[in-house]
Design a protein around this motif. Structure first.
Motif, PDB file in Angstrom:
ATOM      1  N   VAL A 403       0.817  -1.228   0.000  1.00 14.39           N
ATOM      2  CA  VAL A 403       0.000   0.000   0.000  1.00 14.39           C
ATOM      3  C   VAL A 403       0.845   1.270   0.000  1.00 14.39           C
ATOM      4  O   VAL A 403       0.302   2.366  -0.071  1.00 14.39           O
ATOM      5  CB  VAL A 403      -0.966   0.036   1.212  1.00 14.39           C
ATOM      6  N   ASP A 406       0.156   4.053  -2.533  1.00 14.21           N
ATOM      7  CA  ASP A 406      -1.096   4.797  -2.332  1.00 14.21           C
ATOM      8  C   ASP A 406      -0.896   5.940  -1.336  1.00 14.21           C
ATOM      9  O   ASP A 406      -1.413   7.042  -1.525  1.00 14.21           O
ATOM     10  CB  ASP A 406      -2.189   3.866  -1.786  1.00 14.21           C
ATOM     11  N   ILE A 407      -0.167   5.639  -0.278  1.00 11.63           N
ATOM     12  CA  ILE A 407       0.049   6.657   0.753  1.00 11.63           C
ATOM     13  C   ILE A 407       0.891   7.806   0.177  1.00 11.63           C
ATOM     14  O   ILE A 407       0.601   8.985   0.404  1.00 11.63           O
ATOM     15  CB  ILE A 407       0.737   6.036   1.990  1.00 11.63           C
ATOM     16  N   LYS A 409       1.074   8.713  -2.898  1.00 10.61           N
ATOM     17  CA  LYS A 409       0.199   9.452  -3.817  1.00 10.61           C
ATOM     18  C   LYS A 409      -0.674  10.463  -3.061  1.00 10.61           C
ATOM     19  O   LYS A 409      -0.809  11.622  -3.460  1.00 10.61           O
ATOM     20  CB  LYS A 409      -0.675   8.434  -4.573  1.00 10.61           C
ATOM     21  N   PHE A 410      -1.273   9.985  -1.994  1.00 11.87           N
ATOM     22  CA  PHE A 410      -2.162  10.843  -1.198  1.00 11.87           C
ATOM     23  C   PHE A 410      -1.377  12.046  -0.665  1.00 11.87           C
ATOM     24  O   PHE A 410      -1.798  13.204  -0.776  1.00 11.87           O
ATOM     25  CB  PHE A 410      -2.764  10.033  -0.032  1.00 11.87           C
ATOM     26  N   ALA A 411      -0.186  11.768  -0.103  1.00 19.11           N
ATOM     27  CA  ALA A 411       0.648  12.849   0.451  1.00 19.11           C
ATOM     28  C   ALA A 411       1.030  13.841  -0.638  1.00 19.11           C
ATOM     29  O   ALA A 411       0.985  15.058  -0.433  1.00 19.11           O
ATOM     30  CB  ALA A 411       1.893  12.261   1.101  1.00 19.11           C
ATOM     31  N   ILE A 423       7.574   7.706   3.824  1.00 20.77           N
ATOM     32  CA  ILE A 423       7.133   6.364   3.391  1.00 20.77           C
ATOM     33  C   ILE A 423       8.119   5.810   2.362  1.00 20.77           C
ATOM     34  O   ILE A 423       8.576   4.664   2.464  1.00 20.77           O
ATOM     35  CB  ILE A 423       5.709   6.437   2.788  1.00 20.77           C
TER      36      ILE A 423
END
Lengths: 429, 429
Positions: A403, A406-407, A409-411, A423
């Motif tokens: 994952v 994804d993290i 990307k969000f950040a 990350i």
């Protein structure tokens, strides 16, 4: 007691009238309260003792501010022994009820992921106990026992001394029975400030609870954020929902039990029976004459007492939920089914033998309850007030890997590149 | 990054420095905030729209204050589709975690006595979402989902519009995904006042949650009591507890992830290893140069960043509990056993792959956490914030009879004769 037809309009007027009693309206005292707080924050003990001289007329200093074992022993000798027995019986019920409120830490675990909440008791709590007009040992029990059951390490109490530098015997005995660790002879806004910031003699606490006058209420609001507080209590309230099956004599007596607290207290009956409305009004007239706090009761009923006649039970229940009373009694057919429709009330007393004072003293549930419509969002004082929860988060490498992008990307979408970096760094080659 | 020996004195100085960041210290803005609140309370929509013109430069009125379905549709078209996918994944985790927090109504029953607590969701909740510098769709999810899981009937959102009268697409999309019912284009203290008291366009709510600048924070504090609020958030914080087994590169990256939030943010490493201290400091210097928010990071580290070297783990843990950080990472041998000794922290991240941003976006626990030492008494935002509990009390005649004299005695000792009367009347001949 006035009898009013329940309409959209009368409901609105009554709500507006009730909300006048909110401690939030007394902003004219804020300046004085803030000055006391600032003074205690800077001058500590010196300020506390000087205010105690000024407001309570008592000579208190670092050597006598803490109640001694000797004073507690004296209090046990002075106190009515029957009261002591009743305190002990009530204490068992209150403790037993609050023990049911204890919450457990919990976690979930799956495939390298542990998530949960760790429950920890607050370390230090301060309980304020008013002096003055009335002495309420029951209030001591209700404020201290939830903290005790939660497992708070150190419970201190502040209460104003009389001119002679003494504290009421029944307050001391109730405090000792409930398990208070230290009692300080300090009252008012200066006591709240002392517990919020600490002085040489009085420790800083994590949370302050307990009732008090408008100075105490405003001081609690002012220190909220530096410490936690319970909700800000306004004058007491009772709302009885009754139909034609109710005993008018009981209903009348219950309404009066709250009206006697204070001229600002509110007692309301909402009923579907016009006949009951009239009978309750008559019974009230009869009782008032016999009661010792007649004058307070009369003023409270004149100002904030209502008998409201509703055209049906649903309309009555809507009004109950809108008023969101501190205490609420259901004296109708099928009272438990009616309870399912009550959304907003501090405490709900069900059936004709569940008189409100049963809850004030004895049954076990807490009598510190949300007032002034705040039952829409606040609850009774409880063990919940003396714990806090830390989130627990643990991922293994194997759990994070699938994952992590994804993290990142969000950040990156939130333009927080250092978040993304923390990350990414774990998966760099 | 400065390296300091952890002593009684350095601990005291650091705590004092950190507490300077408390929103409680900004009382100089209180007058302006209170004026805005009073104006909105009296002039309602008119005041809200006039402040929106003044502060946000946007022409908002009753016909365009509410975000339309059309605008939401547009937002879905504009938003980064990968972000939308990540939002949806995060949402599943956040909902799943918060579902575990649901509390049940409960009761006990024995011999004619029913006691319990009835759990009810709040009816109306207002979520504030800041505009301005940074857009945080994750914050929308974290504030809305606990209310949604609690079963709140109506969730509204207020967020300031840009000069063009538009709201950020990612905010709208996150709100829609999380289940917000209505979104109003209003920001600042005027939005808080509108949700606390209601206007023609904006409904009064029971509780207001969500982050904001100092005006928003002070406005929330001012309306507390009229409505409930979440805790008043200060600048973000991370505290890493690490021993010689920790990877200095990961620790450095994690410290920076919070330092980038804001010049007032705080990043602290407490370690038992002097060698790690030096390595982390070096890694930080290396990273800072590469990061987009370099200037913010540098100021935050200079003001509120510390690497503290403790002589042993117990001393380090004492300091951790004293500082009571918002985020806390444990990167030591036996991190789960170390966790058992952590008393005060908003969220605890355990082990070297549990980087703090994992919790910000993805894992499920809430990222709205207590700051500024308030983890000593406050918890993460949770389902608990969106429910309240009504006490349930019901005694049968047979249950009341053997204890009624005790209750009368207690009431009489407190000189509340109408309380005593309400019990006695049920057993009069």
């Amino acid at each position: 007691m006035r009898i009013v037809e329940l309409t959209e309009e009368s409901r609105k007027d009554i709500l507006e009238n009730l909300l006048k009693r909110s401690p939030n309206n007394y902003t004219e005292f804020e300046g004085r309260v803030n000055a006391i707080i600032e003074k205690v924050r800077s001058d500590r003990d010196e300020a506390v003792f000087s205010y105690t001289k000024q407001f309570d007329g008592a000579d208190i200093n670092a050597s006598n501010v803490l109640v001694t074992e000797e004073e507690i022993k004296e209090a046990y000798e002075q106190v009515d022994q029957t009261l002591l027995e009743v305190i002990r019986k009530a204490l068992v019920n209150i403790r037993k009820y609050h023990e049911k409120q204890r919450q457990q830490s919990w976690f979930t675990s799956e495939d390298g992921i542990i998530l949960g909440q760790k429950v920890t008791a607050l370390e230090k709590v301060g309980v304020y106990v008013p002096g003055g007009k009335a002495v309420y040992p029951s209030s001591v029990l209700m404020n201290v026992l939830p903290a005790k059951v939660a497992g708070v390490d150190r419970i201190i109490m502040c209460t104003p001394p009389g001119k002679d530098g003494k504290v009421y015997a029944s307050t001391l005995v109730a405090a000792k029975e409930a398990g208070v660790d230290e009692i300080y002879k300090v009252g008012g806004a200066q006591a709240i400030a002392a517990m919020a910031f600490g002085t040489e003699s009085i420790p800083k606490v994590d949370k302050i609870v307990g009732p008090g006058n408008i100075y105490v209420a405003l001081a609690k609001k002012a220190v909220f954020g530096y410490v936690s507080i319970d909700s800000i209590a306004g004058p007491s309230e009772i709302l009885v929902l009754a139909d034609e099956t109710a005993n008018p004599r009981y209903v009348a007596a219950d309404l009066l039990s709250q009206a006697e607290h204070d001229e600002m207290a509110s007692a309301i009956l909402i009923t579907t029976s016009e006949e009951l409305a009239k009978k309750v009004s008559d019974e009230i007239d009869g009782f008032v004459e016999e009661l010792s706090r007649k004058e307070i009761i009369q003023k409270s009923l004149d100002n904030y007492g209502y008998i409201l006649v509703a055209s049906d039970l649903d309309e009555a229940i809507d009004a109950v939920n809108e008023i969101a009373s501190e205490h609420m009694e259901i004296v109708t057919k099928d009272p438990f089914h009616v309870m399912t429709k009550i959304r907003n009330a501090g405490a709900i007393f069900i059936g004709e033998y569940s008189s409100e004072p049963l809850g004030d003293y004895f049954a076990g549930p807490n009598h510190v309850l949300p007032t002034n419509g705040t039952a829409k969002f606040f609850s009774a004082l409880s063990v919940d007030d003396f714990i806090k929860k830390s989130s627990i988060i643990s991922y293994s490498r194997d759990a994070l890997e699938p994952v992590y992008k994804d993290i990142v990307k969000f950040a990156e979408c939130e333009k927080l590149t250092a978040h993304a970096n923390s990350i990414k760094v774990r998966f760099e080659k």
